[in-house]
Scaffold this motif. Sequence first.
Motif, PDB file in Angstrom:
ATOM      1  N   LEU A 176       0.857  -1.184   0.000  1.00  0.00           N
ATOM      2  CA  LEU A 176       0.000   0.000   0.000  1.00  0.00           C
ATOM      3  C   LEU A 176       0.892   1.233   0.000  1.00  0.00           C
ATOM      4  N   PRO A 177       0.450   2.361  -0.540  1.00  0.00           N
ATOM      5  CA  PRO A 177      -0.858   2.579  -1.150  1.00  0.00           C
ATOM      6  C   PRO A 177      -0.991   1.868  -2.492  1.00  0.00           C
ATOM      7  N   ALA A 178      -2.250   1.602  -2.843  1.00  0.00           N
ATOM      8  CA  ALA A 178      -2.547   0.962  -4.130  1.00  0.00           C
ATOM      9  C   ALA A 178      -3.902   1.480  -4.610  1.00  0.00           C
ATOM     10  N   SER A 185      -4.438   2.373   3.629  1.00  0.00           N
ATOM     11  CA  SER A 185      -4.092   1.528   4.782  1.00  0.00           C
ATOM     12  C   SER A 185      -5.050   0.349   4.829  1.00  0.00           C
ATOM     13  N   GLU A 186      -4.718  -0.624   5.673  1.00  0.00           N
ATOM     14  CA  GLU A 186      -5.541  -1.833   5.819  1.00  0.00           C
ATOM     15  C   GLU A 186      -7.010  -1.474   6.062  1.00  0.00           C
ATOM     16  N   SER A 187      -7.230  -0.365   6.779  1.00  0.00           N
ATOM     17  CA  SER A 187      -8.616  -0.019   7.128  1.00  0.00           C
ATOM     18  C   SER A 187      -9.432   0.394   5.896  1.00  0.00           C
ATOM     19  N   ASP A 188      -8.746   0.758   4.813  1.00  0.00           N
ATOM     20  CA  ASP A 188      -9.483   1.125   3.587  1.00  0.00           C
ATOM     21  C   ASP A 188     -10.038  -0.094   2.859  1.00  0.00           C
ATOM     22  N   LEU A 189      -9.545  -1.268   3.217  1.00  0.00           N
ATOM     23  CA  LEU A 189      -9.974  -2.474   2.496  1.00  0.00           C
ATOM     24  C   LEU A 189     -11.459  -2.759   2.704  1.00  0.00           C
ATOM     25  N   GLU A 190     -11.919  -2.443   3.912  1.00  0.00           N
ATOM     26  CA  GLU A 190     -13.328  -2.642   4.261  1.00  0.00           C
ATOM     27  C   GLU A 190     -14.223  -1.863   3.279  1.00  0.00           C
ATOM     28  N   GLY A 191     -13.928  -0.577   3.115  1.00  0.00           N
ATOM     29  CA  GLY A 191     -14.750   0.297   2.267  1.00  0.00           C
ATOM     30  C   GLY A 191     -14.648  -0.050   0.788  1.00  0.00           C
TER      31      GLY A 191
END
Length: 349
Positions: free
Chosen positions: A121-123, A142-148
Amino acid sequence: MIAEQARLLGVRTVALDPAADAPAFRVTDEHMVAAFDDAAALEELCRRCDAVTYEFENVPGEILVPLCEKYNIPQGCQPLYDSQDRLREKTNARNHGLQTPDFAAVDDEASLREAVRRIGLPAVLKTRTLGYDGHGQRVLRSESDLEGARELLTVPCILEAFVPFDFEVSVVTVNDGQRAVTFPVGRNIHRDGILDLCVVPAAMSETLHRRIEAESQRFMRECGYRGILAIEYFVRGEEIYFNEMAPRPHNSGHYTIEGCTTNQFRELVRYLIGEPLVEPRLVAPTVMKNILGQDLEAAEAVAREGREGVYVHLYGKTESRPKRKMGHITFVGMDLPRYEAEWSARFVK
Ligand code: AMP
């Protein structure tokens, strides 16, 4: 704009568009109102024409392939097919020697996690098909963006490494199978994922300029593409990364109408009718400003002023919406600092 140039070359045109009020119909000699996937209508269009081209990327292959076998569609199906899916597009670019951001196919949450692990990341997560102007894509920081990002995963996607580029450029080439002509490279400035300005010359080293031109011509030749191809690259230092391509006139190439001695539309028509291509030259430094719905009134005011070197193109779309491309203005004899000082305040920030 293709039809306008065709007329100047003495060529009659027929356009097919699903909208009865399509702007192209004001300019073409004849027109047909039909969906882009209406096989019977497309066949009728082909019957009525000596040569056919497309200006829309999502004509389905199953309709186009048989038409290409029967009728004269000089650009063929291949560049369209290769560009309709971002995974195929980037794989093809890489296989033909163009550097791309690292990428991986993503079909579900497990493959997204695996792709993030490999690429880091970023990607940027993008839908493989039908994306444009930043639609259908999401930057994952970040990992937390994967949810959205889950909502994109209802369709096949691609994950790309985020390129911290210095700037973006695009280049338009027309290749008739014997020779290729390339328009001066434009530097593209986007706003909210939509092209805002194209600045030419692109202000970069001569070596880089020549490399972008040579690589694009080589790529087209090796892929066996004929006709027009626009390629967008990210530039980082002296590195270039292929982002995407379009086998049609490109928004960033609109500046060529007045900014160059010949333009992308005219050379496409020359190719289609089998006339020799003409090498373009930049007339003077040029800035092209895209006019979205929110800037339409400002653009109309600029048109009324009739200033020298300022060319206002309003497409005549009947419905104006914020973020919809309604026209463009080309400023010939203009550079970016002067545009920023004298003109940018006229348009919505
Ligand atoms: P695209 O629809 O692929 O052209 O993406 C729209 C815009 O998003 C591009 O013009 C870039 O500004 C940005 N973008 C897309 N892909 C990447 C990437 N891999 N790295 C950095 N920025 C990107």
